[in-house]
Every structure is written in structure tokens, then in C-alpha cells.
Motif scaffolding. Structure first.
Motif, PDB file in Angstrom:
ATOM      1  N   MET A 247      71.457  54.090  42.229  1.00 54.79           N
ATOM      2  CA  MET A 247      71.097  55.491  42.664  1.00 54.79           C
ATOM      3  C   MET A 247      72.101  56.431  42.250  1.00 54.79           C
ATOM      4  SD  MET A 247      68.373  54.678  44.564  1.00 54.79           S
ATOM      5  CE  MET A 247      68.148  56.130  45.773  1.00 54.79           C
TER       6      MET A 247
ATOM      7  N   ALA B 131      73.156  61.149  47.772  1.00 56.36           N
ATOM      8  CA  ALA B 131      73.249  59.713  47.915  1.00 56.36           C
ATOM      9  C   ALA B 131      74.360  59.336  48.815  1.00 56.36           C
ATOM     10  CB  ALA B 131      73.260  58.767  46.691  1.00 56.36           C
TER      11      ALA B 131
ATOM     12  N   SER C  12      74.688  54.476  49.222  1.00 59.75           N
ATOM     13  CA  SER C  12      73.452  53.526  48.642  1.00 59.75           C
ATOM     14  C   SER C  12      73.681  53.855  47.029  1.00 59.75           C
ATOM     15  CB  SER C  12      72.217  54.534  49.048  1.00 59.75           C
ATOM     16  OG  SER C  12      72.002  55.798  48.577  1.00 59.75           O
ATOM     17  N   HIS C  13      74.787  53.929  46.521  1.00 59.82           N
ATOM     18  CA  HIS C  13      75.017  54.391  45.032  1.00 59.82           C
ATOM     19  C   HIS C  13      74.403  53.157  44.316  1.00 59.82           C
ATOM     20  CE1 HIS C  13      77.262  57.569  46.250  1.00 59.82           C
ATOM     21  NE2 HIS C  13      78.026  56.810  47.219  1.00 59.82           N
TER      22      HIS C  13
ATOM     23  N   SER D 240      72.396  50.758  45.342  1.00 63.42           N
ATOM     24  CA  SER D 240      71.165  50.056  46.085  1.00 63.42           C
ATOM     25  C   SER D 240      70.038  50.168  45.059  1.00 63.42           C
ATOM     26  CB  SER D 240      70.551  50.986  47.021  1.00 63.42           C
ATOM     27  OG  SER D 240      69.313  50.597  47.577  1.00 63.42           O
TER      28      SER D 240
ATOM     29  N   GLY E 260      66.807  50.794  45.469  1.00 63.70           N
ATOM     30  CA  GLY E 260      65.912  51.635  45.748  1.00 63.70           C
ATOM     31  C   GLY E 260      64.469  51.255  46.427  1.00 63.70           C
TER      32      GLY E 260
END
Length: 315
Positions: free
Chosen positions: A197, A203, A206-207, A209, A211
Motif C-alpha cells: 500500500m 495509509a 497498512s503499508h 498490506s 489490499g
């Protein structure tokens, strides 16, 4: 199940052709493997009702459909070497540790032809009783690793035959099978190469993550085989068309160009390449047998690199 089905079909076919008499089988015997010849039904003398053919450890002629056994190697690590032209060659070193034929499987009993090889040494207290009984019935030392290699009938070898690194020829291509390094539970970015992400601008935590993984009410579920975080590594993989750069008969070392799966100290299974088949005239068949009075090669054998310097060739 497939091996049992092949064995059953082979027995039924033999019964329909030759009657109820079955060919003799070894049944974990240390005696040499004996199979019936074509003229056994003619009333010839010998054990089992006819003269038998004994499998001997001697050189033969490799046919176009012949398939040799492989070897079991221990990965020593990676290094680099420079060839005679000055080019750097990445090298993986494998140690062929005391490979010995432990069992012979034939179509009369198992329904197929194969050789079971053992490598290394192991103490009796570290083996189960069935394993110890298997080795003692064959009359061979206790082995650390066992591996079965399918072969053709003309490539069978008797129990106790030693397989050295001279089984391969420098310059040929081989396929290497091994277990990859276990990475543990890994995220989507490491396991599948996802980009992740945004690093900023909305963000929050959730860097890395993966998605979204699905849609809305239709279909309302996550499809199977979706790439997600999970356990990475620790699976069997085959690297094909690996070039044999050099062999060291004195130390039983095999030098391969490039990388192969597995950590240091792991067992690898090396066999002739399927796609880049080596020259049959150069391969020892069914394996290499040292001649009486032959001196062992103290110097390593390097692949033929030709007489043309690749750095001097004009574009």
C-alpha cells in the motif's frame, strides 16, 4: 496405488502368457538378482526351472531410451571459480557421500524398474528396527539417506554397487531436486512480490498490506488460490539444466554452475537432464566402473570450454 496397480497388471499379464509359474523375486534377499530368460519355458535346467540371467556390475551400451540412476549429494555451499578465459563462474559444491545401491526393484515384483540408493552413515540407535532390518537383509552398511531412482531394465545394478562422482561427465547438464530454505510465515510483499500500500497519504498501519482480496455480495467470497500471506519455502523444487563445470574424483565433489535449492548440509538428488540430454557416447553406462590397475585421478576434471576466447570474439 499406482505402483500396486502396475504390479498387479504385470503379474496378470505374465500368468496369461506363461501360466501360473511366477518368476523368482528377491524379497529383500542379499543374493544377486536373477530373472527368467526367454528360453526358460523350454525346460532348461537351473534354479526356478530354467537358467537365469544375473545382473552384474559391468559396463554396457546406453540406448536411446535408456535411463540411468541418479546420485544423492550433500550441499556444501557456494563459491566462485575462474575458468581458463578469466570468466567468473558461480559454483555450487556437492559432496557425493558414499552412494551405494541398497535395493533393486523389478517389474516382476513391484511392477517397475528402479534402484534404491543410500548415502552417508548413521548409527543403529538413530534408526528404526524396520530400517535396520532392511539394511542388514541387503548386507550393506547403515545409511543416513535413501532415495529411489526410476531406471530402465538395462541400467539395473546389483546391491552393493558404489556410485561415485565419476557417474557424471564434466560439461553435461543435470536436474537437481531439493527442499528449498524455509522462510516461515511471510507476508504478501515477500512471498509474492506485491508492491504493498502507499507509504504515506492516507495509509495508516497498512503499508505492507496486500489490499482487497474479494468483491461485494457477488460472489460474496474469496476465490481459491488467492495469493495471500502464508508459509514460505520448505517445499520440493527442481532446477533443470544445471551445467556440470567440474568434478573432483579424489574427494568425490561435484561442481555445478549456478544455484540449487536447499541450505548447506541438505541432501540433493542429481540425475541426467531430461531436456538437454547429454551425449550417450560420453556417459558411463550404467555407471562408472574403475578398471583394475587404473590410477585414480588426483586432479579435478574440468569441462571443455573450447579453443576460442569469448572475450576476443568481435561483435
Amino acid at each position: 496405488m499406482a505402483a500396486a496397480s502396475r504390479g498387479l497388471l504385470t503379474r496378470l499379464r505374465h500368468l496369461s502368457i506363461t501360466g501360473p509359474r511366477l518368476p523368482p523375486c528377491r524379497f529383500f534377499s542379499a543374493d544377486p538378482l536373477v530373472s527368467l530368460s526367454d528360453d526358460d519355458d523350454a525346460g532348461g535346467g537351473g534354479e526356478g526351472g530354467g537358467g537365469g540371467r544375473i545382473i552384474e556390475a559391468r559396463p554396457g551400451v546406453m540406448g536411446p531410451e535408456s535411463r540411468r540412476t541418479g546420485v544423492i549429494g550433500v550441499k556444501c555451499g557456494m563459491s566462485a571459480m575462474w575458468d581458463k578465459w578469466g570468466a567468473k563462474v558461480p559454483i555450487t559444491v556437492l559432496w557425493v557421500d558414499d552412494n551405494v545401491v541398497c535395493q533393486v526393484k523389478t517389474a516382476e515384483k513391484e511392477g517397475f524398474y528402479a534402484l534404491q540408493l543410500g548415502a552417508g552413515q548413521k548409527k543403529e540407535k538413530h534408526l528404526t528396527k524396520p530400517e535396520v532390518g532392511h539394511f542388514r537383509s541387503q548386507g550393506i552398511p547403515l545409511k543416513r539417506k535413501l532415495k529411489e531412482f526410476p531406471v530402465t531394465e538395462d541400467a539395473l545394478l546389483p546391491v552393493g554397487t558404489a556410485i561415485s562422482v565419476r557417474h557424471f561427465v564434466p560439461g553435461q547438464f543435470v536436474d537437481v531436486i531439493g527442499i528449498t530454505k524455509g522462510k516461515g510465515f511471510a507476508g504478501g510483499m515477500k512471498r509474492h512480490g506485491f508492491s504493498g500500500m502507499p507509504a504515506s497519504h492516507g495509509a495508516s498501519l497498512s503499508h505492507r498490506s496486500i489490499g482487497s482480496t474479494g468483491q461485494r455480495d457477488a460472489p460474496g467470497r474469496v476465490f481459491k488460490n488467492r495469493k495471500m500471506p502464508g508459509r514460505m519455502g520448505g517445499v520440493q523444487r527442481t532446477v533443470k539444466n544445471v551445467w556440470v563445470y567440474q568434478i573432483d574424483p579424489a574427494r568425490n565433489l561435484l561442481y555445478l554452475k549456478g544455484q540449487v535449492p536447499g541450505p548447506q548440509g541438505s541432501f540433493l538428488f542429481v540425475k541426467d537432464s531430461i531436456y538437454k540430454k547429454p551425449d550417450r557416447a560420453l556417459l558411463p553406462f550404467p555407471t562408472y566402473f574403475s578398471q583394475e590397475g587404473e590410477e585414480e585421478d588426483s586432479e579435478p576434471l574440468v569441462a571443455n570450454l573450447g579453443d576460442i576466447d569469448p572475450f576476443m570474439v568481435a561483435d
